[in-house]
Design an enzyme around this catalytic site. Structure first.
Site, PDB file in Angstrom:
ATOM      1  N   MET B  35      14.819   2.670  25.706  1.00  0.00           N
ATOM      2  CA  MET B  35      13.430   3.144  25.686  1.00  0.00           C
ATOM      3  C   MET B  35      12.516   2.172  26.413  1.00  0.00           C
ATOM      4  O   MET B  35      12.629   0.960  26.238  1.00  0.00           O
ATOM      5  CB  MET B  35      12.946   3.293  24.235  1.00  0.00           C
ATOM      6  CG  MET B  35      13.579   4.478  23.522  1.00  0.00           C
ATOM      7  SD  MET B  35      13.303   4.409  21.725  1.00  0.00           S
ATOM      8  CE  MET B  35      11.522   4.262  21.632  1.00  0.00           C
ATOM      9  N   ASP B  36      11.589   2.697  27.226  1.00  0.00           N
ATOM     10  CA  ASP B  36      10.616   1.833  27.897  1.00  0.00           C
ATOM     11  C   ASP B  36       9.255   1.959  27.206  1.00  0.00           C
ATOM     12  O   ASP B  36       9.142   2.566  26.135  1.00  0.00           O
ATOM     13  CB  ASP B  36      10.548   2.152  29.393  1.00  0.00           C
ATOM     14  CG  ASP B  36       9.939   3.519  29.677  1.00  0.00           C
ATOM     15  OD1 ASP B  36       9.504   4.207  28.730  1.00  0.00           O
ATOM     16  OD2 ASP B  36       9.892   3.904  30.860  1.00  0.00           O
TER      17      ASP B  36
END
Lengths: 406, 90
Positions: B35-36
């Site tokens: 996840m960013d």
């Protein structure tokens, strides 16, 4: 065919610092910020409270009632700024010149207020129709279309939307058209009116807006401050400007563009550096003669650190002798209009030999260890200046200007 | 066994990031899940919706793994149950 040199001969600006260029420049010189509590929306439903609004802007003072009704706020700003710039340049229109003039305007979101209003009526008030002018009010090219009709300009007219780089891309395209000989005059810039409730909520969800104020390069910075307004500039061949004896504010000499191809919202120093280097190359600018950079300087944690590393990477040791400021600390971040306001600030800095400061600066940050002209404008005659724009979507555009000698 | 709040959070994260719920353990860090920052924002917003709380910015930036999400949500829910309404001005 050789390239022609291109002069900036007219300026127009509408911003939180005033409705014209003299008011804009007075505030920039004084380091006076136009940021304050948002007055046009219900602040109780927003996490952040402050913005850089164009205050006391009365459309009726600029347009008759029927015309005002056709223009969303962003397009009103575009026409008002274009009128000031064209009058400043003292252009005498002929049918031939009208055909050989281009208009390129930038906007990130276009007629947001008109759209917001129409959808509010549909969804909230259960009306079954929106205003028939909604489409022409909302269209992002409304700014350039209204400017073309205002002056009867029939050459290349269009709009560029590259988020926060919209204005720089627009001014750059117009510059290239004048430089190549495709046109003999250009009106270029960008405007934005993004301070609607719906759009503010969209920014709130991104959690990049400051709860206090815009403090670029300051260690305690906590985000950007949204602004509205924008600017237009008039460009023409230097030779023509000299021949007709009009004042020349500066030369525009370079445009550099690049894409990060990396991330939608995280900037990349590689991509931004390539745009700066391209601008220097395009303008044949010796890097050690750049004396001032009007930074993208949004005051987000990520941008200002990244931008500092870009400047160090491109300029090496010369970064120690470069003055850098973010005028967003005063006029806020007007998104697609930001680059145009900053172009006017940069051109006036070269013209007057006064570098506008970074306002609201309170605490040096080792990660942004540049000369950021904290709080006080500075007298300095610099030869070349750059203006950076690094947009969401990873799209970068940098302009290079040169002082016009007396 | 994960408690109810943890299970609800895991399900919210899976739905918000279009991931298989089986991949998301109570010990998972967002980075390990690929996840960013934008995924993080999407998750925080979905958690606000699911638990009907407002997560202030300074709390939101700390939420980088499932465990911190659980701790933050429990704290915010306790505050709002105790009569301290979550601040609307963040």
């Amino acid at each position: 065919m050789g390239y022609r040199r291109v002069a900036v001969t007219g300026l127009g600006a509408v911003s939180a610092l005033g409705h014209n260029v003299p008011e804009f420049w007075e505030s920039l010189k004084a380091g006076r910020s136009g940021i304050g509590p948002l007055e046009h929306v219900d602040r109780t439903k927003l996490r952040f409270q402050n913005g850089a609004e164009v205050r006391n802007f009365n459309p009726q003072a600029h347009f008759d009632a029927k015309r005002a009704d056709m223009l969303d706020r962003f397009a009103q700003f575009a026409v008002v700024a274009a009128r000031e710039a064209v009058a400043d340049a003292g252009i005498a229109w002929t049918p031939e010149l009208r055909e050989r003039t281009c208009i390129v305007t930038g906007t990130s979101i276009g007629g947001e207020a008109a759209q917001d209003q129409g959808f509010f009526e549909l969804y909230r008030e259960n009306r079954n129709r929106v205003h028939p002018l909604t489409v022409p009010r909302v269209m992002p090219n409304a700014g350039s279309s209204h400017i073309s009709m205002e002056f009867g300009i029939t050459g290349p007219v269009y709009t560029i939307s590259t988020a926060c780089s919209s204005s720089n891309h627009s001014i750059g395209q117009a510059f290239w058209m004048v430089r190549s000989g495709l046109v003999d005059a250009a009106i270029a810039g960008g405007t934005e009116a993004p301070l609607t409730f719906g759009h503010l909520k969209a920014w709130e969800a991104l959690r990049v807006v400051s709860l206090t104020t815009c403090r670029p390069f300051s260690k305690n910075r906590d985000g950007m401050i949204l602004g509205e307004g924008g600017a237009m500039i008039v460009l023409e061949p230097l030779e023509l400007a000299v021949a007709r004896g009009i004042h020349i504010y500066a030369e525009i000499v370079g445009l550099g563009m690049s894409a990060d191809a990396f991330h939608l919202t995280q900037p990349s120093p590689e991509g931004a550096s390539r745009a700066v280097r391209s601008a220097l190359k395009d303008g044949e600018v010796p890097p050690d003669q750049v004396g001032y950079i009007n930074a993208h300087g949004t005051a987000t944690l990520v941008n200002d650190t990244m931008e500092t590393s870009v400047i160090r990477r491109v300029f090496g040791d010369h970064a120690e002798r470069l003055a850098v400021s973010s005028t967003k600390s005063m006029h806020g971040h007007a998104l697609g209009g930001a680059g145009a306001l900053e172009a006017v600030a940069t051109v006036l800095a070269l013209h007057h030999g006064i570098l506008p400061p970074t306002a609201n600066f309170t605490e040096p940050d080792p990660a942004c260890n540049l000369d950021v002209i904290p709080n006080q404008a500075r007298q300095a005659q610099v030869e070349y200046a750059l203006s950076h724009s690094f947009a969401f979507g990873g799209l970068n555009a940098v302009l290079a200007f040169r002082r016009w000698g007396n | 066994m994960p408690d109810d709040v943890t299970e609800r959070i895991i399900s919210v994260i899976a739905k918000a990031t279009k991931k298989d719920v089986a991949l998301i353990t109570p010990e998972a860090k967002f980075e390990q899940l690929g996840m960013d920052s934008l995924d993080g924002l999407t998750v925080v917003s979905a958690l606000e919706e699911e638990f009907n709380v407002s997560i202030p910015n300074e709390e939101a930036v700390r939420i980088r793994d499932v465990r911190q999400a659980v701790d933050s949500l429990k704290k915010l829910m306790a505050e709002s149950a105790g009569g301290t309404a979550p601040s609307s001005t963040g």
